[in-house]
Write an enzyme that holds these catalytic residues in place. Structure first.
Site, PDB file in Angstrom:
ATOM      1  N   GLY A 108       0.800  -1.217   0.000  1.00 22.76           N
ATOM      2  CA  GLY A 108       0.000   0.000   0.000  1.00 22.76           C
ATOM      3  C   GLY A 108       0.834   1.269   0.000  1.00 22.76           C
ATOM      4  CE1 TYR A 117      -3.205   1.021   7.923  1.00 24.85           C
ATOM      5  CE2 TYR A 117      -3.943  -0.962   6.787  1.00 24.85           C
ATOM      6  CZ  TYR A 117      -2.979  -0.285   7.519  1.00 24.85           C
ATOM      7  OH  TYR A 117      -1.805  -0.902   7.848  1.00 24.85           O
ATOM      8  NE  ARG A 131     -12.076  -0.181  17.604  1.00 30.02           N
ATOM      9  CZ  ARG A 131     -12.032  -0.700  18.820  1.00 30.02           C
ATOM     10  NH1 ARG A 131     -13.146  -1.073  19.404  1.00 30.02           N
ATOM     11  NH2 ARG A 131     -10.885  -0.847  19.457  1.00 30.02           N
ATOM     12  CG  HIS A 142      -3.088  -2.865  11.599  1.00 25.49           C
ATOM     13  ND1 HIS A 142      -2.219  -3.914  11.456  1.00 25.49           N
ATOM     14  CD2 HIS A 142      -3.113  -2.232  10.408  1.00 25.49           C
ATOM     15  CE1 HIS A 142      -1.735  -3.909  10.232  1.00 25.49           C
ATOM     16  NE2 HIS A 142      -2.263  -2.912   9.578  1.00 25.49           N
ATOM     17  NE  ARG A 179      -2.376 -19.878   9.319  1.00 24.19           N
ATOM     18  CZ  ARG A 179      -1.722 -20.963   8.903  1.00 24.19           C
ATOM     19  NH1 ARG A 179      -0.972 -20.926   7.798  1.00 24.19           N
ATOM     20  NH2 ARG A 179      -1.811 -22.074   9.587  1.00 24.19           N
ATOM     21  CB  ALA A 221       0.199 -11.897   1.251  1.00 18.81           C
ATOM     22  CD  GLN A 237      10.208 -16.352  14.459  1.00 19.15           C
ATOM     23  OE1 GLN A 237      11.413 -16.439  14.256  1.00 19.15           O
ATOM     24  NE2 GLN A 237       9.552 -17.272  15.102  1.00 19.15           N
ATOM     25  CD  GLN A 290      16.692 -26.341  20.112  1.00 20.98           C
ATOM     26  OE1 GLN A 290      15.561 -26.317  20.577  1.00 20.98           O
ATOM     27  NE2 GLN A 290      17.752 -26.607  20.870  1.00 20.98           N
TER      28      GLN A 290
HETATM   29  C1  LIG Z   1       5.091  -7.720   5.518  1.00 21.73           C
HETATM   30  C2  LIG Z   1       3.630  -7.564   5.218  1.00 21.73           C
HETATM   31  C3  LIG Z   1       3.150  -6.358   4.742  1.00 21.73           C
HETATM   32  C4  LIG Z   1       1.800  -6.207   4.437  1.00 21.73           C
HETATM   33  N1  LIG Z   1       1.363  -5.034   3.897  1.00 21.73           N
HETATM   34  C5  LIG Z   1       0.076  -4.913   3.495  1.00 21.73           C
HETATM   35  C6  LIG Z   1      -0.355  -3.744   2.818  1.00 21.73           C
HETATM   36  O1  LIG Z   1       0.401  -2.808   2.548  1.00 21.73           O
HETATM   37  N2  LIG Z   1      -1.678  -3.697   2.475  1.00 21.73           N
HETATM   38  C7  LIG Z   1      -2.553  -4.720   2.731  1.00 21.73           C
HETATM   39  O2  LIG Z   1      -3.732  -4.639   2.367  1.00 21.73           O
HETATM   40  N3  LIG Z   1      -2.154  -5.845   3.363  1.00 21.73           N
HETATM   41  C8  LIG Z   1      -0.865  -5.971   3.738  1.00 21.73           C
HETATM   42  N4  LIG Z   1      -0.455  -7.131   4.333  1.00 21.73           N
HETATM   43  C9  LIG Z   1      -1.432  -8.223   4.579  1.00 21.73           C
HETATM   44  C10 LIG Z   1      -1.404  -9.234   3.413  1.00 21.73           C
HETATM   45  O3  LIG Z   1      -1.897  -8.658   2.228  1.00 21.73           O
HETATM   46  C11 LIG Z   1      -2.259 -10.469   3.710  1.00 21.73           C
HETATM   47  O4  LIG Z   1      -3.588 -10.093   3.821  1.00 21.73           O
HETATM   48  C12 LIG Z   1      -1.853 -11.208   4.965  1.00 21.73           C
HETATM   49  O5  LIG Z   1      -0.468 -11.441   4.959  1.00 21.73           O
HETATM   50  C13 LIG Z   1      -2.598 -12.556   5.087  1.00 21.73           C
HETATM   51  O6  LIG Z   1      -2.493 -13.309   3.938  1.00 21.73           O
HETATM   52  P1  LIG Z   1      -1.429 -14.519   3.777  1.00 21.73           P
HETATM   53  O7  LIG Z   1      -1.784 -15.530   4.817  1.00 21.73           O
HETATM   54  O8  LIG Z   1      -1.659 -15.000   2.379  1.00 21.73           O
HETATM   55  O9  LIG Z   1      -0.078 -13.943   3.995  1.00 21.73           O
HETATM   56  C14 LIG Z   1       0.894  -7.289   4.640  1.00 21.73           C
HETATM   57  C15 LIG Z   1       1.385  -8.502   5.132  1.00 21.73           C
HETATM   58  C16 LIG Z   1       2.730  -8.653   5.407  1.00 21.73           C
HETATM   59  C17 LIG Z   1       3.211  -9.992   5.892  1.00 21.73           C
END
Ligand SMILES: Cc1cc2nc3c(=O)[nH]c(=O)nc-3n(C[C@H](O)[C@H](O)[C@H](O)COP(=O)(O)O)c2cc1C
Length: 670
Positions: free
Chosen positions: A58, A166, A175, A252, A288, A310, A339, A411
Site C-alpha cells: 500500500g 484504515y 467505532r 490492526h 492463511r 501474500a 518473524q 530445534q
Molecule cells: C510484511 C507484510 C506487509 C503487508 N502489507 C500490506 C499492505 O500494505 N496492504 C494490505 O492490504 N495488506 C498488507 N499485508 C497483509 C497481506 O496482504 C495479507 O492479507 C496477509 O499477509 C494474510 O495473507 P497470507 O496468509 O496469504 O499472507 C501485509 C502482510 C505482510 C506480511
C-alpha cells in the site's frame, strides 16, 4: 476437470495463474533509494513463478495518509514515474499488477494524521485531526488522482484499501466514525466515503482498468460493522465500479489473531463463500491459504473466484509453477511465523522471510553456480545447517551433512510439537526434499568428531551445531524433578499438575503453551473461534462474541530473572497472542525472580525481597543457552577452514530467521 484449469461455457479456459492473486505487502523496499529496481526484481520473480495478478504494497494518495513519516506517496508525476521499472518487469513475464492505495487515517504515526473523528486508536501514538468536509472531498479526489498516475505508469489497476481499520474502514464503522453530517451516522452515510472513492477512481480511469476493493468482512473489534452492513458496502462498491472484492478480516487494533500460525488454514473461507453468494462481482479468498491444494479446493467448491496468497509468495516465489508441474514437495511453505515479515516490517526494518532470506533481497542474494566446487562438511542439521547445505549443494559444492540425531531439523523438531506451530513440519519436509534434489550426502545418526572430519579431508567445515543449555548452579538443580525442556516437549519426561518454568524467552513460552493447552470440543476451526470469541455467523457487530478458552488443568508458573514484563523479546506481531493465551488460561507470570533452590517442598524463590515456595511437582529449565563449539578448537588448530552459523555462532534465544539467513549467505560466499 481440475479447478486449476476451468473450462467455461464459451470454451475458454482459466488456469490458477489467472485465479491466484499475490496479496499486498508493503515491504520497506518502497522507501529505499535503490528500492525501485529491487521491487522490480521482487515482483518479477513472483510473476515468473506463475502468479497472474500482483497487488503491490500500500501507498497513500497523499501525505496525511502515510503510515509513518518519510513513507513514499503516489501523489505526483515525479513520485509515479519510477514505478515504470516495476510494471515493465512484471509485464515482461505476462502477469498483471495493480497498486494498492492505502490511506492510514488514524493509524498514522505522525502528527498530520486525519480521520473521520478525532479518536485515537488504542495502538496509535497520536490523536488524529477530524477531517472537514473539504478534507474529505480533497482526499477522495487524491485517490482518483493517484489512480490516474498509476494508470499512466503502466499499472493494470488499483486496489483500494477499505479494510484492516484504515481510513475507509474507519469511516464505515461506528467505532471510529462519530460524525453526524452526511459522512457519519446512518449506514448510507458511513459507507459514502468508500463508495464515492471507488466511483471517482472508476470514472477517472480506463474501462478495463482493474479496481479491486479490499473490504473488511469481519472487523473483529467492538463497534465494528454488522454482517448486513458489510454486504451492503460490498454491493455498493460493486455498483460504484469495483471489478473485484477482496475481503479481509480484522483491524490492526483487533486482539484476535487472524494470520498467525495458530489460525487454522483457510479459517475465513466459509465467510468468503457467503459473501460471494450475495455478489455478482468476483470475490477473493484470503488469509492463511498457504497450500495450492487448499486454493484449488476453495475454487473447486466455488468458495471464491480468486485466491490470494501474500506471505506464501515471500516464502516461495515459484510456488505455483512447482505445484503446476507436480513438484509440491519442493514448495517452501509459509509457516505463518511472521518473524521475517510482519515483525520486521513493524520494527521499521525491511521485510523478508524466515524460511526464504532471499525475499526482498533478490538483487543482492543470488544463488549462482560456483566456479570452484569444494567438498564441504556441515555438522548439524537444524535450520541453519539445512539452509547452508541445500544452498551450497545447489551452487555445485559437494556437501556432506552430519547430525547425531536420526532425523533432520534440530530445534525445529521441538517447535513443531508446540500447539499452533505444527506448520514448522512443512519447513522440514521442504528441506528434506531439497537435500535429496541437490544430492547432499546425509550422515544422520552420526556424531561427527574432529578426527573423522579432519581425516575425511574436507575443503571446508561448517559448524551448525546450535546451542546447549548452560548449566545453572543453584542448589537442587540436579534433582530428578528438575527437567530439561527438550525432554518435556518430546514427552520423555512426564510432567505433574503443578509446574514452574524457569526462563520466559521463546522456549519458556513454548513450554508454557504446551503444558497449558487443553483441547476444546469440535474441530480445529471451532476450537479457534471459541478460544478467541469470533462470531463467524455474523450475528454480532464486528463479528465478536464471548471467548470460551479451554480451562487449564495444571497450575503453571512462568518465571524470569529479568525485572521487565514477560515476553518482551517475543515477536512484535505475535508476542501479544502468546501472552494473551497464557493470561486467559491463568498461567502465573513472575519477573525479577531470584532462584534460591529446589527441594521436596518445591521451588524456593525470592521476588521483590519476599521469599516464597512454589509447591510444584516439576521445574522445567528453559533458561541459558550457550553455543555448541566443542569441535571448533581442534579443527582450527589443525588448520581446517571452518565457519559457524546460527546458534553455534551466537547463542541467546533461538533465532531461526538469523540461522537460516546466515546459512544461505555463507553458502553464497563460499
Ligand atoms: C510484511 C507484510 C506487509 C503487508 N502489507 C500490506 C499492505 O500494505 N496492504 C494490505 O492490504 N495488506 C498488507 N499485508 C497483509 C497481506 O496482504 C495479507 O492479507 C496477509 O499477509 C494474510 O495473507 P497470507 O496468509 O496469504 O499472507 C501485509 C502482510 C505482510 C506480511
Amino acid at each position: 476437470m481440475s479447478p486449476l484449469c476451468l473450462t467455461h461455457a464459451d470454451g475458454t479456459t482459466t488456469t490458477l495463474r489467472n485465479r491466484l492473486l499475490m496479496g499486498s505487502m508493503h515491504t520497506g523496499l518502497e522507501e529505499l533509494p535503490d528500492g525501485w529496481d529491487r521491487l522490480a526484481a521482487f515482483y518479477a520473480e513472483r510473476a515468473e513463478g506463475g502468479v497472474g495478478l500482483i497487488v503491490t504494497g500500500g501507498l497513500s494518495p497523499n501525505r496525511e495518509g502515510n503510515m509513518w513519516p518519510g513513507m513514499r506517496t503516489l501523489d505526483s508525476e515525479e513520485s509515479a514515474s519510477p514505478h515504470r521499472a516495476i510494471t515493465t518487469a512484471v509485464h515482461a513475464h505476462g502477469a498483471h499488477i495493480v497498486i494498492q492505495l492505502l490511506h492510514a487515517g488514524r493509524y498514522a504515526t505522525h502528527a498530520e494524521g486525519v480521520a473521520p473523528s478525532a479518536l485515537r486508536s488504542p495502538i496509535s501514538p497520536a490523536t488524529p485531526r477530524e477531517m472537514s468536509v473539504e478534507d474529505i472531498r480533497r482526499t477522495i479526489s487524491d485517490y482518483a488522482q493517484a489512480a490516474i498516475l498509476a494508470q499512466s505508469v503502466g499499472y493494470d489497476g488499483v486496489e483500494i484499501m477499505g479494510a484492516e481499520g484504515y481510513l475507509i474502514n474507519q469511516f464505515m464503522a461506528p467505532r471510529a466514525n462519530q460524525r453526524n453530517d452526511e459522512w457519519g451516522g446512518s449506514l448510507e452515510n458511513r459507507i459514502r466515503f468508500g463508495v464515492e472513492t471507488v466511483r471517482q477512481v472508476r470514472a477517472a480511469t480506463r474501462s478495463d482498468f482493474i479496481v479491486i476493493f479490499r473490504l473488511s468482512m469481519l472487523d473483529l473489534v467492538e463497534g465494528g460493522c454488522t454482517w448486513d452492513e458489510v454486504v451492503e458496502m460490498a454491493k455498493a462498491v460493486a455498483v460504484a465500479g469495483a471489478s473485484i472484492i477482496n475481503p479481509y478480516v480484522g483491524w490492526h487494533e483487533s486482539r484476535v489473531p487472524t494470520i498467525a500460525s495458530l489460525v487454522p488454514r483457510g479459517a475465513f473461507t466459509g465467510l468468503t463463500r457467503r459473501l460471494k453468494s450475495e455478489l455478482d462481482v468476483p470475490v477473493v479468498a484470503s488469509n492463511r491459504i498457504n497450500d495450492p491444494r487448499l486454493a484449488e479446493q476453495i475454487l473447486a467448491q466455488d468458495g471464491a473466484d480468486l485466491v490470494s496468497m501474500a506471505r506464501p509468495l515471500l516464502a516461495d516465489p515459484m510456488l505455483l509453477n512447482k505445484f503446476a508441474s507436480g513438484q509440491s514437495a519442493l514448495i517452501n511453505t509459509c509457516i505463518a511465523c511472521n518473524q521475517g515479515c510482519l515483525d520486521e516490517a513493524f520494527s521499521g526494518r525491511l521485510t523478508t522471510c524466515m524460511v526464504n532470506p532471499r525475499a526482498c533481497r533478490e538483487t543482492e542474494l543470488r544463488i549462482e553456480p560456483t566456479a570452484e566446487p569444494k567438498r564441504i562438511a556441515v555438522v548439524g542439521a537444524g535450520p541453519g545447517g539445512l539452509a547452508f547445505a541445500v544452498t551450497a549443494a545447489q551452487r555445485g559444492h559437494q556437501v556432506t551433512l552430519y547430525d547425531a540425531a536420526s532425523v533432520v531439523g534440530g530445534q525445529f523438531n521441538l517447535a513443531r510439537l508446540i500447539p499452533g506451530k505444527e506448520e514448522y513440519s512443512e519447513t522440514l519436509r521442504y528441506f528434506s526434499a531439497e537435500l535429496v534434489r541437490h544430492g547432499v550426502k546425509q550422515r544422520l545418526g552420526e556424531r561427527a568428531s574432529s578426527e573423522s572430519l579432519l581425516k575425511a579431508g574436507f575443503d571446508h567445515v561448517v559448524l551448525a551445531t546450535g546451542v546447549v543449555p548452560r548449566r545453572l548452579t543453584w542448589p537442587g538443580i540436579d534433582h530428578p524433578r528438575v527437567l530439561r525442556y527438550a525432554d518435556v516437549i518430546e514427552g520423555r519426561a512426564p510432567v505433574g499438575a503443578r509446574v514452574a518454568i524457569v526462563g520466559a524467552g521463546g522456549i519458556g513460552f513454548d513450554v508454557a503453551e504446551l503444558l497449558s493447552h487443553e483441547h476444546l470440543e469440535g474441530d480445529e476451526l471451532a476450537q479457534f473461534t471459541a478460544t478467541w470469541g469470533i462470531d463467524l455467523k455474523g450475528q454480532n457487530p464486528g463479528g465478536m462474541t464471548e471467548p470460551h478458552p479451554a480451562r487449564m488443568r495444571r497450575e503453571l508458573w512462568l518465571l524470569q530473572r529479568r525485572p521487565d514484563s514477560l515476553g518482551k523479546g517475543l515477536g512484535k506481531t505475535t508476542g501479544w497472542i502468546r501472552r494473551a493465551l497464557l493470561r486467559r488460561r491463568g498461567v502465573n507470570m513472575l519477573s525479577g525472580v531470584i532462584y534460591e533452590r529446589f527441594d521436596d517442598e518445591g521451588l524456593h524463590i525470592t521476588v521483590g525481597g519476599v521469599t516464597k515456595i512454589l509447591p510444584v511437582d516439576h521445574v522445567v529449565i528453559c533458561a541459558g543457552q550457550e553455543s555448541e563449539q566443542s569441535l571448533l578448537g581442534e579443527l582450527e588448530r589443525a588448520g581446517q577452514p571452518v565457519s559457524l552459523v546460527g546458534g553455534a555462532l551466537m547463542a541467546g534465544d533461538l533465532d531461526a530467521t538469523r540461522a537460516i539467513d546466515e546459512g544461505v549467505r555463507l553458502a553464497c560466499r563460499l
